[in-house]
Design an enzyme around this catalytic site. Structure first.
Site, mmCIF file in Angstrom:
data_model
loop_
_atom_site.group_PDB
_atom_site.id
_atom_site.type_symbol
_atom_site.label_atom_id
_atom_site.label_comp_id
_atom_site.label_asym_id
_atom_site.label_seq_id
_atom_site.Cartn_x
_atom_site.Cartn_y
_atom_site.Cartn_z
ATOM 1 N N GLY A 193 49.680 37.589 34.745
ATOM 2 C CA GLY A 193 48.127 37.935 34.879
ATOM 3 C C GLY A 193 47.611 37.504 36.303
ATOM 4 N N ASP A 230 54.766 38.456 22.014
ATOM 5 C CA ASP A 230 53.198 38.586 21.927
ATOM 6 C C ASP A 230 52.436 37.546 21.124
ATOM 7 O OD1 ASP A 230 50.865 39.502 20.654
ATOM 8 O OD2 ASP A 230 51.337 41.522 21.289
ATOM 9 N N ILE A 231 51.605 36.594 21.675
ATOM 10 C CA ILE A 231 51.316 35.701 20.988
ATOM 11 C C ILE A 231 50.687 35.914 19.452
ATOM 12 C CG2 ILE A 231 50.910 34.194 22.840
ATOM 13 C CD1 ILE A 231 47.752 34.797 22.723
ATOM 14 N N THR A 260 41.568 40.107 27.787
ATOM 15 C CA THR A 260 40.639 39.476 28.984
ATOM 16 C C THR A 260 39.357 40.688 29.259
ATOM 17 O OG1 THR A 260 42.021 40.179 30.606
ATOM 18 C CG2 THR A 260 41.672 37.662 29.879
ATOM 19 N N THR A 296 36.524 29.803 29.533
ATOM 20 C CA THR A 296 35.924 30.619 30.340
ATOM 21 C C THR A 296 34.331 30.088 30.126
ATOM 22 O OG1 THR A 296 34.670 32.725 30.222
ATOM 23 C CG2 THR A 296 35.755 32.057 28.454
ATOM 24 N N TYR A 356 34.454 39.289 23.433
ATOM 25 C CA TYR A 356 35.026 38.370 24.194
ATOM 26 C C TYR A 356 34.814 36.873 24.140
ATOM 27 C CZ TYR A 356 37.229 36.261 28.344
ATOM 28 O OH TYR A 356 37.945 35.501 29.210
ATOM 29 N N LYS A 393 37.094 33.902 22.625
ATOM 30 C CA LYS A 393 37.570 32.688 23.168
ATOM 31 C C LYS A 393 37.135 31.424 22.890
ATOM 32 C CE LYS A 393 39.631 32.422 26.860
ATOM 33 N NZ LYS A 393 41.054 32.179 27.326
HETATM 34 N N1 LIG Z 1 39.433 36.330 35.195
HETATM 35 C C1 LIG Z 1 38.371 35.472 34.940
HETATM 36 O O1 LIG Z 1 37.284 35.713 35.703
HETATM 37 C C2 LIG Z 1 38.451 34.585 34.105
HETATM 38 C C3 LIG Z 1 37.366 33.510 33.989
HETATM 39 C C4 LIG Z 1 37.526 32.377 33.109
HETATM 40 C C5 LIG Z 1 38.680 32.158 32.233
HETATM 41 N N2 LIG Z 1 39.342 33.021 32.351
HETATM 42 C C6 LIG Z 1 40.545 33.113 31.362
HETATM 43 O O2 LIG Z 1 41.703 32.734 32.185
HETATM 44 C C7 LIG Z 1 42.830 33.096 31.481
HETATM 45 C C8 LIG Z 1 43.729 33.714 32.641
HETATM 46 O O3 LIG Z 1 42.846 35.022 32.781
HETATM 47 P P1 LIG Z 1 43.331 35.892 34.009
HETATM 48 O O4 LIG Z 1 42.372 36.620 34.793
HETATM 49 O O5 LIG Z 1 44.819 35.502 34.543
HETATM 50 O O6 LIG Z 1 43.670 37.301 32.705
HETATM 51 P P2 LIG Z 1 44.675 38.643 32.751
HETATM 52 O O7 LIG Z 1 44.817 38.759 34.432
HETATM 53 O O8 LIG Z 1 44.157 39.423 32.050
HETATM 54 O O9 LIG Z 1 46.229 38.021 32.230
HETATM 55 C C9 LIG Z 1 46.181 37.683 30.892
HETATM 56 C C10 LIG Z 1 47.442 37.769 30.514
HETATM 57 O O10 LIG Z 1 47.742 37.582 29.070
HETATM 58 C C11 LIG Z 1 48.693 38.651 28.784
HETATM 59 N N3 LIG Z 1 48.431 38.905 27.180
HETATM 60 C C12 LIG Z 1 47.506 39.697 26.733
HETATM 61 N N4 LIG Z 1 47.524 40.021 25.435
HETATM 62 C C13 LIG Z 1 48.687 39.294 25.147
HETATM 63 C C14 LIG Z 1 49.380 38.845 24.124
HETATM 64 N N5 LIG Z 1 49.059 39.332 22.761
HETATM 65 N N6 LIG Z 1 50.468 38.039 23.916
HETATM 66 C C15 LIG Z 1 50.966 37.580 25.130
HETATM 67 N N7 LIG Z 1 50.315 37.716 26.622
HETATM 68 C C16 LIG Z 1 49.190 38.518 26.129
HETATM 69 C C17 LIG Z 1 48.232 39.788 29.632
HETATM 70 O O11 LIG Z 1 49.393 40.718 29.678
HETATM 71 P P3 LIG Z 1 49.366 42.329 29.799
HETATM 72 O O12 LIG Z 1 48.657 42.405 31.122
HETATM 73 O O13 LIG Z 1 50.410 42.944 29.892
HETATM 74 O O14 LIG Z 1 48.274 42.802 28.682
HETATM 75 C C18 LIG Z 1 48.224 39.124 31.064
HETATM 76 O O15 LIG Z 1 49.415 38.857 31.630
HETATM 77 C C19 LIG Z 1 42.429 33.859 30.535
HETATM 78 O O16 LIG Z 1 42.637 33.077 29.104
HETATM 79 C C20 LIG Z 1 40.999 34.041 30.672
HETATM 80 O O17 LIG Z 1 40.333 34.172 29.420
HETATM 81 C C21 LIG Z 1 39.720 34.148 33.380
#
Ligand SMILES: NC(=O)c1ccc[n+]([C@@H]2O[C@H](COP(=O)([O-])OP(=O)(O)OC[C@H]3O[C@@H](n4cnc5c(N)ncnc54)[C@H](OP(=O)(O)O)[C@@H]3O)[C@@H](O)[C@H]2O)c1
Length: 288
Positions: A6, A32-33, A58, A97, A121, A125
């Site tokens: 991700g 898959d979690i 997300t 988040t 969402y 979380k």
């Molecule tokens: N981006 C932001 O602005 C932000 C802000 C605050 C907190 N966060 C948190 O930071 C963390 C990382 O975010 P990110 O931006 O890197 O998100 P991301 O790019 O959407 O990455 C999330 C990853 O989780 C995988 N995933 C989704 N469903 C899954 C499942 N059922 N089993 C296993 N893997 C799964 C996705 O795989 P696929 O792509 O193949 O579905 C993706 O590789 C998340 O927990 C998010 O809530 C993000």
């Protein structure tokens, strides 16, 4: 690490490896979690010391029309991951988040503030946080916000593309936070993990801005005309999910624990837009 392919994982995995950590990067192709058995099998076989849990549903707006899917991944999937971690004694570092807050705060939000999520969402979380904290494994919950970097779709990249193409944009001016680079987040997570931090932590860039102000900064850094970016309200933007109006995180305790100041958001946004890279924050070698 879960969610290794991700946005965050794309920066974190190679950075932590260069720093000497023996990192296994798990993607949904590994398990898959939501599948408790597959999750348990893989975690028990790996016997990790620490699991950075970034895998998540997300899609903030889509979650409004499929809240059960978001809950199954973010709450139940997190619980599925924590159970085998408890059994092998692994610490879970759950990446969470600012959206667990409702945006009503008037000053930076401390890590012990009460959760008050607004949308599907955000609720999933918040429930993920509860599941991690109730799981019985050693846990650390690190909340960040407005993440950008080279590993996946994000606001800064979208605006940079518009700037390069000379397009005009309307951007919301009534949501305030701090854009945080994947480099800052990865390095901060490294520092907190190495120090054995537990409990709730906030980790984001310093300062605060609205999305509109961030977009103007991106245009300026891309040598485009910032006046092409005009402000609008959240109501005018018409997104499906509600979002917090003010979700600046108080990262004072984190900065103290890490022993470094957290850089102002504009520093990393400007470097990323101009140079395509983000400076370190002083915990790992600059070229790591
Ligand atoms: N981006 C932001 O602005 C932000 C802000 C605050 C907190 N966060 C948190 O930071 C963390 C990382 O975010 P990110 O931006 O890197 O998100 P991301 O790019 O959407 O990455 C999330 C990853 O989780 C995988 N995933 C989704 N469903 C899954 C499942 N059922 N089993 C296993 N893997 C799964 C996705 O795989 P696929 O792509 O193949 O579905 C993706 O590789 C998340 O927990 C998010 O809530 C993000």
């Amino acid at each position: 690490m879960t969610g290794a392919d991700g946005l965050l994982g794309t920066t974190l995995v190679p950075l932590w490896r260069k720093a000497g950590a023996d990192v296994i990067g798990w993607t949904i192709a590994d398990f898959d979690i939501r599948d408790a058995d597959a999750t348990r099998r893989t975690v028990v076989a790996a016997r990790p010391e620490v699991v950075v849990h970034a895998a998540a549903y997300t899609a903030v707006d889509r979650a409004e029309s499929e809240p059960d899917v978001a809950m199954a991944v973010n709450r139940d999937g997190s619980a599925n991951l924590c159970r085998p971690c408890r059994d092998v004694g692994a610490r879970v570092v759950y990446v969470s988040t600012d959206y667990v807050f409702d945006g009503a705060a008037l000053a930076p939000i401390p890590p012990d503030a009460a959760r008050a999520p607004l949308g599907a969402y955000a609720r999933s979380k918040a429930e993920g946080e509860r599941a991690v904290a109730a799981s019985g494994c050693p846990w650390t919950i690190v909340r960040s916000q407005w993440v950008f970097g080279p590993g996946g779709p994000n606001f800064v990249d979208t605006v940079r593309r518009a700037a390069r193409e000379g397009r005009s944009l309307r951007v919301v001016d009534d949501q305030v936070g701090a854009p945080t680079s994947t480099r800052l987040l990865s390095e901060g997570l490294w520092g907190l993990t190495r120090r054995g931090a537990s409990g709730y932590w906030h980790l984001a860039a310093a300062g605060a801005a609205s999305w509109f102000q961030v977009a103007r900064a991106v245009f300026a850094a891309a040598d485009a005309d910032p006046s092409l970016v005009t402000p609008c309200s959240t109501a005018q933007a018409g997104r499906a999910a509600p979002r917090p109006a003010y979700s600046v995180l108080d990262c004072g305790a984190t900065s103290t624990a890490l022993g470094v100041p957290l850089p102002p958001w504009a520093e990393h946004v400007t470097a990323y837009v101009r140079l395509g890279r983000m400076p370190g924050i002083g915990l790992l070698a600059e070229d790591a």
